[in-house]
Design a protein around this motif. Structure first.
Motif, PDB file in Angstrom:
ATOM      1  N   GLN A 168       0.802  -1.224   0.000  1.00 19.77           N
ATOM      2  CA  GLN A 168       0.000   0.000   0.000  1.00 19.77           C
ATOM      3  C   GLN A 168       0.837   1.277   0.000  1.00 19.77           C
ATOM      4  O   GLN A 168       0.286   2.377   0.028  1.00 19.77           O
ATOM      5  N   LEU A 169       2.164   1.144  -0.098  1.00 19.47           N
ATOM      6  CA  LEU A 169       3.022   2.327  -0.083  1.00 19.47           C
ATOM      7  C   LEU A 169       2.869   3.159  -1.358  1.00 19.47           C
ATOM      8  O   LEU A 169       3.167   4.355  -1.356  1.00 19.47           O
ATOM      9  N   ALA A 170       2.453   2.539  -2.440  1.00 21.39           N
ATOM     10  CA  ALA A 170       2.258   3.271  -3.699  1.00 21.39           C
ATOM     11  C   ALA A 170       1.222   2.545  -4.537  1.00 21.39           C
ATOM     12  O   ALA A 170       1.078   1.318  -4.449  1.00 21.39           O
ATOM     13  N   LYS A 171       0.518   3.310  -5.368  1.00 17.38           N
ATOM     14  CA  LYS A 171      -0.451   2.706  -6.277  1.00 17.38           C
ATOM     15  C   LYS A 171       0.210   2.216  -7.559  1.00 17.38           C
ATOM     16  O   LYS A 171      -0.338   1.371  -8.269  1.00 17.38           O
ATOM     17  N   HIS A 172       1.377   2.766  -7.883  1.00 22.91           N
ATOM     18  CA  HIS A 172       2.084   2.358  -9.090  1.00 22.91           C
ATOM     19  C   HIS A 172       3.093   1.263  -8.746  1.00 22.91           C
ATOM     20  O   HIS A 172       3.595   1.203  -7.610  1.00 22.91           O
ATOM     21  N   PRO A 173       3.428   0.387  -9.704  1.00 23.62           N
ATOM     22  CA  PRO A 173       4.413  -0.657  -9.443  1.00 23.62           C
ATOM     23  C   PRO A 173       5.805  -0.059  -9.209  1.00 23.62           C
ATOM     24  O   PRO A 173       6.194   0.927  -9.825  1.00 23.62           O
ATOM     25  N   PHE A 174       6.545  -0.655  -8.308  1.00 22.56           N
ATOM     26  CA  PHE A 174       7.944  -0.279  -8.101  1.00 22.56           C
ATOM     27  C   PHE A 174       8.723  -1.518  -7.672  1.00 22.56           C
ATOM     28  O   PHE A 174       8.145  -2.536  -7.273  1.00 22.56           O
ATOM     29  N   VAL A 175      10.041  -1.428  -7.785  1.00 29.03           N
ATOM     30  CA  VAL A 175      10.905  -2.509  -7.345  1.00 29.03           C
ATOM     31  C   VAL A 175      12.016  -1.938  -6.475  1.00 29.03           C
ATOM     32  O   VAL A 175      12.475  -0.812  -6.704  1.00 29.03           O
ATOM     33  N   LEU A 176      12.394  -2.678  -5.459  1.00 30.11           N
ATOM     34  CA  LEU A 176      13.566  -2.320  -4.660  1.00 30.11           C
ATOM     35  C   LEU A 176      14.463  -3.534  -4.551  1.00 30.11           C
ATOM     36  O   LEU A 176      14.031  -4.671  -4.806  1.00 30.11           O
ATOM     37  N   PHE A 177      15.709  -3.285  -4.192  1.00 29.21           N
ATOM     38  CA  PHE A 177      16.671  -4.365  -4.015  1.00 29.21           C
ATOM     39  C   PHE A 177      17.040  -4.460  -2.540  1.00 29.21           C
ATOM     40  O   PHE A 177      17.316  -3.454  -1.887  1.00 29.21           O
ATOM     41  N   LEU A 178      17.030  -5.693  -2.048  1.00 26.00           N
ATOM     42  CA  LEU A 178      17.174  -5.975  -0.626  1.00 26.00           C
ATOM     43  C   LEU A 178      18.374  -6.886  -0.394  1.00 26.00           C
ATOM     44  O   LEU A 178      18.465  -7.967  -0.983  1.00 26.00           O
ATOM     45  N   GLU A 179      19.299  -6.448   0.459  1.00 34.07           N
ATOM     46  CA  GLU A 179      20.419  -7.298   0.857  1.00 34.07           C
ATOM     47  C   GLU A 179      19.987  -8.168   2.036  1.00 34.07           C
ATOM     48  O   GLU A 179      19.581  -7.644   3.078  1.00 34.07           O
ATOM     49  N   PRO A 180      20.073  -9.480   1.893  1.00 36.67           N
ATOM     50  CA  PRO A 180      19.673 -10.352   3.001  1.00 36.67           C
ATOM     51  C   PRO A 180      20.749 -10.388   4.071  1.00 36.67           C
ATOM     52  O   PRO A 180      21.908 -10.034   3.826  1.00 36.67           O
ATOM     53  N   PRO A 181      20.395 -10.831   5.261  1.00 33.11           N
ATOM     54  CA  PRO A 181      21.433 -11.045   6.271  1.00 33.11           C
ATOM     55  C   PRO A 181      22.343 -12.190   5.834  1.00 33.11           C
ATOM     56  O   PRO A 181      21.982 -12.991   4.967  1.00 33.11           O
ATOM     57  N   SER A 182      23.514 -12.287   6.418  1.00 37.49           N
ATOM     58  CA  SER A 182      24.471 -13.339   6.052  1.00 37.49           C
ATOM     59  C   SER A 182      24.040 -14.657   6.688  1.00 37.49           C
ATOM     60  O   SER A 182      24.633 -15.127   7.671  1.00 37.49           O
ATOM     61  N   LEU A 183      23.008 -15.252   6.085  1.00 41.50           N
ATOM     62  CA  LEU A 183      22.427 -16.464   6.647  1.00 41.50           C
ATOM     63  C   LEU A 183      23.386 -17.639   6.585  1.00 41.50           C
ATOM     64  O   LEU A 183      23.395 -18.500   7.459  1.00 41.50           O
ATOM     65  N   ASP A 184      24.189 -17.702   5.529  1.00 39.01           N
ATOM     66  CA  ASP A 184      25.192 -18.747   5.400  1.00 39.01           C
ATOM     67  C   ASP A 184      26.247 -18.300   4.394  1.00 39.01           C
ATOM     68  O   ASP A 184      26.160 -17.216   3.810  1.00 39.01           O
ATOM     69  N   ALA A 185      27.237 -19.153   4.176  1.00 40.11           N
ATOM     70  CA  ALA A 185      28.347 -18.800   3.293  1.00 40.11           C
ATOM     71  C   ALA A 185      27.908 -18.666   1.844  1.00 40.11           C
ATOM     72  O   ALA A 185      28.535 -17.948   1.061  1.00 40.11           O
ATOM     73  N   ARG A 186      26.842 -19.354   1.451  1.00 41.58           N
ATOM     74  CA  ARG A 186      26.355 -19.241   0.077  1.00 41.58           C
ATOM     75  C   ARG A 186      25.978 -17.804  -0.255  1.00 41.58           C
ATOM     76  O   ARG A 186      26.361 -17.260  -1.291  1.00 41.58           O
ATOM     77  N   ILE A 187      25.189 -17.183   0.611  1.00 42.84           N
ATOM     78  CA  ILE A 187      24.753 -15.808   0.374  1.00 42.84           C
ATOM     79  C   ILE A 187      25.954 -14.867   0.320  1.00 42.84           C
ATOM     80  O   ILE A 187      26.031 -13.977  -0.528  1.00 42.84           O
ATOM     81  N   VAL A 188      26.901 -15.072   1.216  1.00 42.28           N
ATOM     82  CA  VAL A 188      28.086 -14.211   1.253  1.00 42.28           C
ATOM     83  C   VAL A 188      28.912 -14.386  -0.017  1.00 42.28           C
ATOM     84  O   VAL A 188      29.281 -13.416  -0.690  1.00 42.28           O
ATOM     85  N   ASN A 189      29.213 -15.625  -0.375  1.00 37.70           N
ATOM     86  CA  ASN A 189      30.095 -15.899  -1.503  1.00 37.70           C
ATOM     87  C   ASN A 189      29.459 -15.535  -2.847  1.00 37.70           C
ATOM     88  O   ASN A 189      30.164 -15.212  -3.804  1.00 37.70           O
ATOM     89  N   GLN A 190      28.130 -15.607  -2.912  1.00 36.51           N
ATOM     90  CA  GLN A 190      27.452 -15.260  -4.158  1.00 36.51           C
ATOM     91  C   GLN A 190      27.175 -13.762  -4.272  1.00 36.51           C
ATOM     92  O   GLN A 190      26.614 -13.331  -5.281  1.00 36.51           O
ATOM     93  N   PHE A 191      27.580 -12.986  -3.252  1.00 35.42           N
ATOM     94  CA  PHE A 191      27.373 -11.531  -3.276  1.00 35.42           C
ATOM     95  C   PHE A 191      25.912 -11.241  -3.608  1.00 35.42           C
ATOM     96  O   PHE A 191      25.587 -10.453  -4.505  1.00 35.42           O
ATOM     97  N   ALA A 192      25.013 -11.904  -2.868  1.00 36.56           N
ATOM     98  CA  ALA A 192      23.607 -12.005  -3.256  1.00 36.56           C
ATOM     99  C   ALA A 192      22.757 -10.863  -2.720  1.00 36.56           C
ATOM    100  O   ALA A 192      23.037 -10.281  -1.672  1.00 36.56           O
ATOM    101  N   LEU A 193      21.711 -10.573  -3.459  1.00 32.53           N
ATOM    102  CA  LEU A 193      20.628  -9.710  -3.012  1.00 32.53           C
ATOM    103  C   LEU A 193      19.375 -10.105  -3.770  1.00 32.53           C
ATOM    104  O   LEU A 193      19.428 -10.910  -4.702  1.00 32.53           O
ATOM    105  N   PHE A 194      18.218  -9.557  -3.343  1.00 31.69           N
ATOM    106  CA  PHE A 194      16.945  -9.937  -3.931  1.00 31.69           C
ATOM    107  C   PHE A 194      16.193  -8.702  -4.410  1.00 31.69           C
ATOM    108  O   PHE A 194      16.305  -7.623  -3.819  1.00 31.69           O
ATOM    109  N   SER A 195      15.421  -8.888  -5.475  1.00 29.27           N
ATOM    110  CA  SER A 195      14.481  -7.842  -5.888  1.00 29.27           C
ATOM    111  C   SER A 195      13.111  -8.153  -5.293  1.00 29.27           C
ATOM    112  O   SER A 195      12.737  -9.315  -5.126  1.00 29.27           O
ATOM    113  N   VAL A 196      12.383  -7.091  -4.950  1.00 25.37           N
ATOM    114  CA  VAL A 196      11.044  -7.218  -4.369  1.00 25.37           C
ATOM    115  C   VAL A 196      10.142  -6.168  -5.005  1.00 25.37           C
ATOM    116  O   VAL A 196      10.513  -4.991  -5.068  1.00 25.37           O
TER     117      VAL A 196
END
Length: 279
Positions: A168-196
């Motif tokens: 409900q923050l906006a009526k128009h579509p938008f995307v942001l990029f989110l850095e996850p916490p360092s849950l394990d070495a995979r996320i760290v080594n893959q330099f990972a983030l997610f789009s939402v």
């Protein structure tokens, strides 16, 4: 959106690192994130909204995951955003898509499956500073206050503590990029983030098609995939590094020592093969 068919390894390097120079910092600091896929026909639908099968079950899936996953989590998970990241990381259908800050990690996922080497692949390159221009004011203010360009779950939770509030923050579509916490070495080594995106049914490729700046779709021809893969292996961008543990080690060895299919084994460089086709 710029669509560019790549011809050579050197052309690929230029395309991946284009625009990385920062005049302000006096350094090469790219504001792009990358997603590599083995088939050019792959779209940017999420596991949640692909074919529409889970869109209406988003809250049910996440609620059940949080209920049963607590005993498995090695560390406390608090915000809904960190729960989403954890769920996405372990294969639950969510509205998130996997991205990386590393163009070479994206190339790994482009070439991880030798069975797809006979097909063109794709690397999406997205400038998050450009997509941030479409964010609602509250999220822009949050980034400015934190001096950041991408979000963390902790940051996002201060503005939207649940998915309904976020949508409900906006009526128009938008995307942001989110850095996850360092849950394990995979996320760290893959330099990972997610789009939402702000809706479980929204498609990122549909959103990006209308964006003139900051989006590049690089088509990687099948004829170039073996060279890309071999040079990634020499650069130590492998399953053994990106998926630490016995599983990643076994995946790397199985692929590295696997036979090269004769149908794709050609000593001719990609450029020479294209010239023959165009005559």
């Amino acid at each position: 959106m710029l669509e560019h068919r790549i011809g050579t390894w050197l052309e690929l390097q230029d395309a991946l690192f284009a625009g990385s120079w920062s005049e302000v910092l006096g350094r090469h600091r790219s504001t792009f994130v990358f997603r590599g896929m083995s088939q050019v026909t792959n779209d940017l639908s999420t596991a949640l909204n692909r074919k529409g099968q889970f869109v209406r079950k988003e809250k049910d899936l996440l609620r059940a995951f949080r209920k049963y996953a607590r005993s498995y989590s090695p560390q406390p998970v608090e915000s809904v955003w960190d729960w989403l990241a954890l769920a996405q990381h372990h294969g639950l259908p969510t509205r998130m898509l996997d991205w990386t800050f590393s163009p070479y990690v994206a190339l790994h996922f482009l070439t991880e499956n030798p069975d797809r080497y006979g097909e063109d692949g794709v690397v999406w390159c997205v400038d998050y500073r450009q997509t941030n221009r479409h964010l609602p004011r509250r999220l822009k203010t949050l980034l400015q206050r934190e001096g950041a360009d991408v979000f963390t779950g902790e940051m996002l939770a201060t503005t939207a503590s649940d998915l309904s509030t976020f949508d409900q923050l906006a009526k128009h579509p938008f995307v942001l990029f989110l850095e996850p916490p360092s849950l394990d070495a995979r996320i760290v080594n893959q330099f990972a983030l997610f789009s939402v995106m702000n809706g479980p049914e929204l498609r990122l490729d549909t959103f990006l098609e209308a964006q003139a700046d900051g989006v590049r779709k690089l088509i990687i021809p099948a004829a170039l995939k073996w060279e890309v893969r071999d040079k990634l292996d020499q650069s130590n961008i492998t399953e053994r590094v990106l998926f630490p543990g016995f599983d990643g080690l076994s995946r790397w060895l199985r692929r590295y020592y696997g036979p090269r299919a004769s149908a794709h084994a050609s000593d001719a460089p990609p450029a020479r093969k294209r010239r023959r086709v165009t005559r």
